[in-house]
Design a protein around this motif. Structure first.
Motif, PDB file in Angstrom:
ATOM      1  N   VAL A  73       0.476  -1.168  -0.514  1.00 23.63           N
ATOM      2  CA  VAL A  73      -0.130   0.433  -0.298  1.00 23.63           C
ATOM      3  C   VAL A  73       0.984   1.687   0.028  1.00 23.63           C
ATOM      4  CG1 VAL A  73      -1.337  -1.165   1.199  1.00 23.63           C
ATOM      5  CG2 VAL A  73       0.018  -0.178   2.824  1.00 23.63           C
ATOM      6  N   GLU A  74       2.020   1.248   0.185  1.00 23.25           N
ATOM      7  CA  GLU A  74       2.898   2.527   0.467  1.00 23.25           C
ATOM      8  C   GLU A  74       4.158   2.453  -1.109  1.00 23.25           C
ATOM      9  OE1 GLU A  74       4.227   4.405   3.656  1.00 23.25           O
ATOM     10  OE2 GLU A  74       2.820   2.489   4.728  1.00 23.25           O
ATOM     11  N   CYS A  93      -6.492  -5.175  -6.415  1.00 27.25           N
ATOM     12  CA  CYS A  93      -6.894  -3.825  -5.850  1.00 27.25           C
ATOM     13  C   CYS A  93      -7.015  -2.995  -8.034  1.00 27.25           C
ATOM     14  CB  CYS A  93      -6.190  -2.866  -5.072  1.00 27.25           C
ATOM     15  SG  CYS A  93      -6.297  -3.287  -3.805  1.00 27.25           S
ATOM     16  N   LEU A 102      -7.269   3.720  -7.852  1.00 30.02           N
ATOM     17  CA  LEU A 102      -6.142   4.128  -7.198  1.00 30.02           C
ATOM     18  C   LEU A 102      -6.925   4.277  -5.864  1.00 30.02           C
ATOM     19  CD1 LEU A 102      -4.389   6.846  -9.216  1.00 30.02           C
ATOM     20  CD2 LEU A 102      -3.443   5.324  -7.600  1.00 30.02           C
ATOM     21  N   ALA A 103      -8.700   4.954  -5.746  1.00 35.79           N
ATOM     22  CA  ALA A 103      -9.001   4.744  -4.626  1.00 35.79           C
ATOM     23  C   ALA A 103      -9.708   3.067  -3.545  1.00 35.79           C
ATOM     24  CB  ALA A 103     -11.085   5.255  -5.041  1.00 35.79           C
ATOM     25  N   ARG A 132      -6.038   3.280  -1.587  1.00 38.33           N
ATOM     26  CA  ARG A 132      -6.514   5.028  -0.609  1.00 38.33           C
ATOM     27  C   ARG A 132      -7.204   3.484   0.432  1.00 38.33           C
ATOM     28  NH1 ARG A 132     -10.439   6.842   0.622  1.00 38.33           N
ATOM     29  NH2 ARG A 132     -11.611   6.449  -1.347  1.00 38.33           N
ATOM     30  N   SER A 133      -8.627   2.999  -0.107  1.00 39.86           N
ATOM     31  CA  SER A 133      -9.023   2.292   1.072  1.00 39.86           C
ATOM     32  C   SER A 133      -8.266   0.947   1.756  1.00 39.86           C
ATOM     33  CB  SER A 133     -10.728   2.171   0.181  1.00 39.86           C
ATOM     34  OG  SER A 133     -11.233   1.196   1.459  1.00 39.86           O
ATOM     35  N   ARG A 187      -5.938   1.353   2.756  1.00 38.58           N
ATOM     36  CA  ARG A 187      -4.706   1.692   3.401  1.00 38.58           C
ATOM     37  C   ARG A 187      -5.344   2.033   4.655  1.00 38.58           C
ATOM     38  NH1 ARG A 187      -1.678   4.632  -0.052  1.00 38.58           N
ATOM     39  NH2 ARG A 187      -3.256   6.314   0.021  1.00 38.58           N
ATOM     40  N   GLU A 188      -6.375   2.857   3.923  1.00 35.64           N
ATOM     41  CA  GLU A 188      -6.728   3.789   5.734  1.00 35.64           C
ATOM     42  C   GLU A 188      -8.171   3.050   6.408  1.00 35.64           C
ATOM     43  OE1 GLU A 188      -7.706   7.329   3.314  1.00 35.64           O
ATOM     44  OE2 GLU A 188      -6.326   7.528   3.120  1.00 35.64           O
TER      45      GLU A 188
END
Lengths: 466, 466
Positions: free
Chosen positions: A138-139, A287, A290-291, A294-295, A297-298
């Motif tokens: 994720v990074e 995935c 990009l959404a 992000r999701s 990850r968060e």
């Protein structure tokens, strides 16, 4: 970590003691932006290796080097769940010395877990590596989200080589693959091209035929009584599937239904449904945009899962087993509801199962969504060119003219009719298409076996000739 | 999930097709509050089973039923990393038909992963089960935090039975064990007594001797040059270990050092250090108190890890390998720095390795902290009664009189001296203790082998006679 960091990819590969004929594996989370498969093959050729077997969870147009490596004898065999682009063409022209083995997204980790697919060296494209050597998806500049398809490889390969372009100075909140499974870490300039890894956004189709199909599909799910609390749902990432998801979403809102989970390859559209509270969780093996990255990850309710957990029959239960409905595509479907997603009607390889047959087998209702005619070719045929997904696991076909329901499920056909949906025998839909477009001439089948199709349980269900 | 829920524990056990002589496994996260091991044995006796082998990661005083089951022949063998209470006494009096096999916290999952310890049925005390059948350790009335010691069992046992007292109506943010590994779920009234599972708080010792030892230990770590950015640290949960941690904490604050991770069984004291920013992460194989349970539920940098990831030599690297320093206890240490944590000086079983030898082997500096005399018995002996941790993996002994350093590490002894710490030959410390307390009379060794001690790599390093 320091002691297992290699200075160059070559050094990392030498640490794996690669020999001619060995099996090297790759995962496809970097999709059409992946640099790792090609850079490893370039190095393998420079090392003089021959007859390698490549076990890649999927192969994309960016993997031109793999086609060349087959022609030069560097690679003899290919084991994959999906392919498109120059490699598919190379397979058709017999560039690989051995027939390709197609598996499914659940069948591949099942075979690895069971020791049927032995991996000598796994190359894991790792968007980020922390100071201990733990891998994260994720990074970093090549962030791709879930690393679900790489997990069986990491757990079982003799040597696990993480190829990264980003070292973290901290541990990520979520570790995708623990450093205990990693032998060697090597940093390269770039592991992928972000533009090919993820799309910026995924959009609902505006094609009017696609919208009709999508609405019928959503109504079929409702008619089947599946739109209830606890509903679990998977669709593909294409515009028509997303359109169907949007109709499902509207109905869930109207009726105040709260679903349990969304599954599969994940898009921003699914993330929106999670964030809106229509579903409780996402279980994510890959995935798509990009959404989604992000999701995952968060959002703690967006879970990274392994391909084994997703769909392996070797597990005591997998996530596809809880699906209420799945929407799937097809190049062809036949009168027995067998579906082809491997070849077009002329036998040209254009894809592969991916998770198609896994989700179909697990879901309470597997719906094939497709236009009755595609480029003037009827979607319904007497007998599919290649059986990707057995008809016994397919519940319905939905076209812009209406649905056909597997005769094994008469109660489902009745529910759809009661709901006001146009329901036909599948043979009627075939006749309708033939009346419009006539019977196309199919290219004759070739005489060389270029691929075998392995079902999720390990049985061979078809062969592809070219 | 519904289709794999059993109505009663008996039904769940019948689903596992248990037979005489089979191996059933348990994990110890519910510690001295665990009800599950005993309830399974009660049912096994009612089912008329004989000669079972119990593979329990640890055994506590609450497990009286296990001692009785051994005496009645229901259980013939025991495989564990630690024991205290009536089972230890039963072992000593020969209640088990076979010698007990002691393993380590890393050696047990290594043996399971390698197929050396085959488990027919694993019973997983699960504080919460979600609607899919996923297991969580962090919710419910019996929440215990990490389920790290149960993970190898879940991955490899023929049948996995989750025993819970709490069904969730949602998926937890963290799934400890995926439902793909679980065969049967059964709900019982209570899986444990919270008062025995976790302690409310863990406190730093106020004992003046303990405080002196703790400060010497902290100074030894500093003297060794380990208090630098990236420092990784493990201690036990006892008051003296926490006191040492408090001195380490002060020094880290003063010097602005930021550590990488805290490891092992986790207490609120470690959580405070994480929250204060002195360490970046906690890797947690077991929670010892409520603060740790809260933290692992809420803090994304408090990671749940498996026992394999924690300490197995079967992994390519495990977390103990990155430890800078670990503080460990001892009942005895000998002139070769071998440590005994299995028996007292009379040969009575009082514990077991747990993660002692794993952490000692992995850490750059393994420090044994102990008073020179305990109940008027010298801690340093000529030869330990039982070798739990080989002297070659132990770097120093720290007592209230000062330190002794393993002669294999002369540079470390010099660093401690340069730092102003009192450093002795270990034989000098022994003589000092003897001068104060005299040579105690040791009970003679018995003639029956009641246990073998398996080192983390699978070799047998000692036997316990009674």
């Amino acid at each position: 970590m320091r002691e297992k960091t290699a200075a160059t990819l070559r050094q990392a590969m030498e640490a794996a003691h690669l020999e001619d004929g060995m099996t090297i594996s790759f995962h496809h989370h970097l999709r059409n932006g992946d640099f790792v498969l090609d850079m490893v093959l370039r190095e393998a050729e420079a090392m003089g290796l021959k007859g390698l077997r490549v076990a890649a969870s999927s192969v994309f147009p960016c993997h031109g080097r793999l086609a060349r490596a087959a022609e030069r004898g560097v690679v003899a065999g290919l084991d994959t769940n999906y392919m498109s682009g120059p490699v598919a063409a190379a397979v058709a022209r017999g560039a690989f010395a051995e027939p390709v083995r197609f598996r499914t997204h659940g069948g591949r980790p099942r075979a690895i877990d069971a020791g049927e697919l032995h991996i000598d060296a796994a190359f894991i494209a790792a968007p980020a590596v922390d100071p201990l050597g733990n891998l994260s998806g994720v990074e970093g500049p090549s962030a791709c989200g879930s690393l679900g398809y790489a997990m069986a490889d990491a757990a079982h390969a003799d040597t696990v080589i993480a190829v990264t372009d980003h070292f973290l100075d901290h541990s990520p909140e979520r570790i995708s693959i623990d450093h205990g499974q990693v032998d060697v870490v090597v940093k390269v300039d770039r592991i992928g091209d972000p533009a090919g890894i993820v799309s910026g956004t995924t959009k609902v189709t505006r094609d009017p035929v696609g919208l009709v199909i999508a609405e019928y599909a959503a109504r079929a799910i409702e008619a089947a009584g599946l739109l209830r609390d606890g509903f679990c749902f998977q669709t593909g990432a294409g515009g028509a599937s997303l359109a169907a998801a949007s109709f499902v979403r509207e109905r869930m809102r109207e009726q105040g239904v709260r679903g349990r989970f969304l599954l599969g390859g994940i898009t921003g559209y699914f993330v929106d449904m999670l964030e809106e509270g229509l579903f409780e969780d996402i279980y994510d093996v890959q995935c798509f945009d990009l959404a989604a990255v992000r999701s995952i990850r968060e959002n703690a309710h967006h879970h990274e899962i392994s391909a084994s957990d997703y769909a392996s029959v070797g597990r005591k239960r997998c996530y596809v087993d809880d699906l209420g409905a799945v929407l799937l595509g097809a190049t062809e479907i036949d009168l027995d509801f067998n579906v082809n997603v491997h070849t077009d009607s002329n036998g040209v390889i254009i894809g592969g199962s991916g998770g198609h047959s896994d989700a179909a087998a697990g879901a309470e209702m597997a719906i094939i969504v497709a236009p009755l005619l595609r480029a003037r070719l009827p979607i319904v045929v007497d007998r599919v060119r290649t059986v990707s997904t057995p008809g016994r696991t397919v519940d319905a076909l939905v076209t812009e003219y209406g649905a056909a329901v597997n005769p094994a499920r008469p109660e489902l056909a009745q529910r759809l009719r009661d709901f006001g949906l146009p329901v036909f025998e599948i043979a009627e839909l075939r006749r309708k298409a033939l009346a419009m477009a006539g019977e196309p001439v199919r290219a004759p089948q070739g005489e060389r076996e270029v691929a075998v199709v392995e079902y999720r349980d390990g049985t061979i269900i078809d062969r592809i000739m070219a």
